[in-house]
Design a protein around this motif. Structure first.
Motif, PDB file in Angstrom:
ATOM      1  N   LEU A 142      95.869  18.060   3.247  1.00 23.56           N
ATOM      2  CA  LEU A 142      95.261  18.387   4.537  1.00 23.56           C
ATOM      3  C   LEU A 142      96.309  18.777   5.576  1.00 23.56           C
ATOM      4  O   LEU A 142      96.016  19.526   6.502  1.00 23.56           O
ATOM      5  CB  LEU A 142      94.425  17.213   5.070  1.00 23.56           C
ATOM      6  CG  LEU A 142      93.101  16.946   4.375  1.00 23.56           C
ATOM      7  CD1 LEU A 142      92.446  15.696   4.953  1.00 23.56           C
ATOM      8  CD2 LEU A 142      92.166  18.139   4.482  1.00 23.56           C
ATOM      9  N   GLY A 143      97.524  18.272   5.415  1.00 21.27           N
ATOM     10  CA  GLY A 143      98.600  18.579   6.347  1.00 21.27           C
ATOM     11  C   GLY A 143      99.282  19.909   6.079  1.00 21.27           C
ATOM     12  O   GLY A 143     100.198  20.296   6.803  1.00 21.27           O
ATOM     13  N   THR A 144      98.844  20.613   5.056  1.00 23.44           N
ATOM     14  CA  THR A 144      99.432  21.915   4.723  1.00 23.44           C
ATOM     15  C   THR A 144      98.493  23.028   5.181  1.00 23.44           C
ATOM     16  O   THR A 144      97.394  22.771   5.673  1.00 23.44           O
ATOM     17  CB  THR A 144      99.657  22.049   3.205  1.00 23.44           C
ATOM     18  OG1 THR A 144      98.377  22.163   2.564  1.00 23.44           O
ATOM     19  CG2 THR A 144     100.421  20.859   2.644  1.00 23.44           C
ATOM     20  N   MET A 165      97.145  24.938   3.051  1.00 21.19           N
ATOM     21  CA  MET A 165      96.474  25.280   1.799  1.00 21.19           C
ATOM     22  C   MET A 165      95.101  24.616   1.638  1.00 21.19           C
ATOM     23  O   MET A 165      94.433  24.837   0.639  1.00 21.19           O
ATOM     24  CB  MET A 165      97.358  24.904   0.611  1.00 21.19           C
ATOM     25  CG  MET A 165      98.721  25.575   0.627  1.00 21.19           C
ATOM     26  SD  MET A 165      98.637  27.371   0.744  1.00 21.19           S
ATOM     27  CE  MET A 165      97.990  27.757  -0.850  1.00 21.19           C
ATOM     28  N   ALA A 166      94.674  23.803   2.577  1.00 22.94           N
ATOM     29  CA  ALA A 166      93.386  23.111   2.483  1.00 22.94           C
ATOM     30  C   ALA A 166      92.321  23.948   3.195  1.00 22.94           C
ATOM     31  O   ALA A 166      91.857  23.613   4.281  1.00 22.94           O
ATOM     32  CB  ALA A 166      93.485  21.708   3.077  1.00 22.94           C
ATOM     33  N   TRP A 167      91.926  25.053   2.561  1.00 17.91           N
ATOM     34  CA  TRP A 167      91.026  26.004   3.203  1.00 17.91           C
ATOM     35  C   TRP A 167      89.685  25.396   3.572  1.00 17.91           C
ATOM     36  O   TRP A 167      89.093  25.784   4.583  1.00 17.91           O
ATOM     37  CB  TRP A 167      90.810  27.214   2.281  1.00 17.91           C
ATOM     38  CG  TRP A 167      92.061  27.954   2.007  1.00 17.91           C
ATOM     39  CD1 TRP A 167      92.760  27.977   0.830  1.00 17.91           C
ATOM     40  CD2 TRP A 167      92.813  28.753   2.917  1.00 17.91           C
ATOM     41  NE1 TRP A 167      93.889  28.750   0.960  1.00 17.91           N
ATOM     42  CE2 TRP A 167      93.950  29.238   2.244  1.00 17.91           C
ATOM     43  CE3 TRP A 167      92.648  29.110   4.254  1.00 17.91           C
ATOM     44  CZ2 TRP A 167      94.894  30.054   2.829  1.00 17.91           C
ATOM     45  CZ3 TRP A 167      93.597  29.928   4.842  1.00 17.91           C
ATOM     46  CH2 TRP A 167      94.693  30.393   4.136  1.00 17.91           C
ATOM     47  N   SER A 168      89.174  24.481   2.793  1.00 17.68           N
ATOM     48  CA  SER A 168      87.861  23.901   3.088  1.00 17.68           C
ATOM     49  C   SER A 168      87.885  23.022   4.337  1.00 17.68           C
ATOM     50  O   SER A 168      86.841  22.696   4.878  1.00 17.68           O
ATOM     51  CB  SER A 168      87.339  23.099   1.905  1.00 17.68           C
ATOM     52  OG  SER A 168      88.150  21.969   1.672  1.00 17.68           O
ATOM     53  N   GLU A 169      89.068  22.672   4.793  1.00 18.44           N
ATOM     54  CA  GLU A 169      89.189  21.845   5.996  1.00 18.44           C
ATOM     55  C   GLU A 169      90.090  22.501   7.038  1.00 18.44           C
ATOM     56  O   GLU A 169      90.782  21.818   7.795  1.00 18.44           O
ATOM     57  CB  GLU A 169      89.718  20.449   5.622  1.00 18.44           C
ATOM     58  CG  GLU A 169      88.665  19.544   5.037  1.00 18.44           C
ATOM     59  CD  GLU A 169      87.512  19.260   5.997  1.00 18.44           C
ATOM     60  OE1 GLU A 169      87.757  18.888   7.161  1.00 18.44           O
ATOM     61  OE2 GLU A 169      86.352  19.426   5.581  1.00 18.44           O
ATOM     62  N   ASP A 170      90.087  23.840   7.083  1.00 17.15           N
ATOM     63  CA  ASP A 170      90.870  24.554   8.097  1.00 17.15           C
ATOM     64  C   ASP A 170      89.985  25.621   8.716  1.00 17.15           C
ATOM     65  O   ASP A 170      89.694  26.628   8.062  1.00 17.15           O
ATOM     66  CB  ASP A 170      92.114  25.178   7.453  1.00 17.15           C
ATOM     67  CG  ASP A 170      93.073  25.741   8.492  1.00 17.15           C
ATOM     68  OD1 ASP A 170      92.957  25.341   9.670  1.00 17.15           O
ATOM     69  OD2 ASP A 170      93.921  26.563   8.120  1.00 17.15           O
ATOM     70  N   PRO A 171      89.482  25.436   9.916  1.00 19.93           N
ATOM     71  CA  PRO A 171      89.766  24.324  10.814  1.00 19.93           C
ATOM     72  C   PRO A 171      89.129  23.028  10.309  1.00 19.93           C
ATOM     73  O   PRO A 171      88.176  23.071   9.529  1.00 19.93           O
ATOM     74  CB  PRO A 171      89.146  24.760  12.138  1.00 19.93           C
ATOM     75  CG  PRO A 171      88.086  25.732  11.777  1.00 19.93           C
ATOM     76  CD  PRO A 171      88.546  26.403  10.520  1.00 19.93           C
ATOM     77  N   PRO A 172      89.672  21.891  10.765  1.00 23.15           N
ATOM     78  CA  PRO A 172      89.172  20.606  10.258  1.00 23.15           C
ATOM     79  C   PRO A 172      87.744  20.311  10.709  1.00 23.15           C
ATOM     80  O   PRO A 172      87.296  20.754  11.760  1.00 23.15           O
ATOM     81  CB  PRO A 172      90.147  19.581  10.836  1.00 23.15           C
ATOM     82  CG  PRO A 172      90.825  20.257  11.962  1.00 23.15           C
ATOM     83  CD  PRO A 172      90.757  21.725  11.711  1.00 23.15           C
ATOM     84  N   SER A 173      87.052  19.541   9.882  1.00 20.66           N
ATOM     85  CA  SER A 173      85.703  19.091  10.218  1.00 20.66           C
ATOM     86  C   SER A 173      85.744  18.125  11.386  1.00 20.66           C
ATOM     87  O   SER A 173      86.693  17.355  11.544  1.00 20.66           O
ATOM     88  CB  SER A 173      85.064  18.387   9.022  1.00 20.66           C
ATOM     89  OG  SER A 173      84.875  19.254   7.952  1.00 20.66           O
ATOM     90  N   ARG A 174      84.692  18.162  12.172  1.00 23.68           N
ATOM     91  CA  ARG A 174      84.469  17.140  13.198  1.00 23.68           C
ATOM     92  C   ARG A 174      83.377  16.234  12.643  1.00 23.68           C
ATOM     93  O   ARG A 174      82.304  16.720  12.270  1.00 23.68           O
ATOM     94  CB  ARG A 174      84.043  17.793  14.515  1.00 23.68           C
ATOM     95  CG  ARG A 174      85.140  18.637  15.133  1.00 23.68           C
ATOM     96  CD  ARG A 174      84.663  19.365  16.383  1.00 23.68           C
ATOM     97  NE  ARG A 174      83.627  20.340  16.102  1.00 23.68           N
ATOM     98  CZ  ARG A 174      83.849  21.596  15.707  1.00 23.68           C
ATOM     99  NH1 ARG A 174      85.079  22.031  15.542  1.00 23.68           N
ATOM    100  NH2 ARG A 174      82.844  22.418  15.480  1.00 23.68           N
ATOM    101  N   THR A 175      83.647  14.957  12.566  1.00 19.70           N
ATOM    102  CA  THR A 175      82.696  14.034  11.943  1.00 19.70           C
ATOM    103  C   THR A 175      82.315  12.910  12.887  1.00 19.70           C
ATOM    104  O   THR A 175      83.054  12.560  13.812  1.00 19.70           O
ATOM    105  CB  THR A 175      83.285  13.402  10.657  1.00 19.70           C
ATOM    106  OG1 THR A 175      84.476  12.705  10.985  1.00 19.70           O
ATOM    107  CG2 THR A 175      83.557  14.456   9.599  1.00 19.70           C
TER     108      THR A 175
END
Length: 188
Positions: A97-99, A101-111
């Protein structure tokens, strides 16, 4: 009609255990609320510290079955599942997630996690079984909104200080047989 039996192993432990005392329930509630706060605010390093080194974190598949086949509604441990991870696998997901390369979480989810129906039962010395229900709202971008509803069955290693409790086992059971989210890139 047969009762719902999630993971047979954890269900048997819950059925055979006595309810914990009010103090254990209060402390478990605080731990679960703190965990939700850490995950919702993306404080993953602090959340990772709450996980024991021998953690098993699993979400079995659920299938729709006729009444006479309800014993097959959930896959058993070791069979196909949404995920079955240990602490190392979770740490790897968090590093990713810190790279970039985490396309499914870029931009990050708001939960936003709502935890309820907390049940605490005594287990072996130094452990408690904690059942809870969770509703997770996730939004991404301008149009992606998802709602996940699940039950969780945990084993927590307890200390007198609730900040030192460690999650040793989590079984996550979705209420839906089909996951209607775009991915399972968040934690439950």
């Amino acid at each position: 009609m047969q009762p719902v039996t999630y993971n047979r192993k954890i269900t048997e432990k819950f059925e055979q255990s006595d309810y914990g005392d009010a103090q254990q329930h209060f402390l478990a509630q605080r731990v679960l609320y703190r965990e939700a706060e850490l995950l919702d605010s993306r404080r993953y390093a602090e959340w990772l510290e709450m996980l024991s080194d021998d953690l098993l974190y699993e979400m079995p598949l659920r299938t729709n079955r006729l009444g006479r086949e309800l014993q097959f509604e959930f896959n058993d441990p070791g069979e196909l599942s949404h995920f079955e991870e240990d602490k190392g696998g979770i740490a790897l997901r968090l590093r990713r997630l810190g790279t970039n390369m985490a396309w499914s979480e870029d931009p990050p989810s708001r939960t936003r996690r709502l935890v309820s129906n907390i049940v605490v039962k005594s287990a072996s010395e130094g452990e408690v079984l904690v059942g809870s229900n969770q509703l997770v709202y996730r939004s991404r971008l301008d149009h992606q909104k998802e709602l996940f509803s699940c039950a969780r069955f945990d084993i927590w290693r307890i200390q007198t200080d609730p900040a030192a409790w460690q999650l040793a086992y989590r079984n996550i059971v979705f209420d839906d047989a089909i996951v209607h989210g775009s991915n399972l890139g968040i934690f439950f």
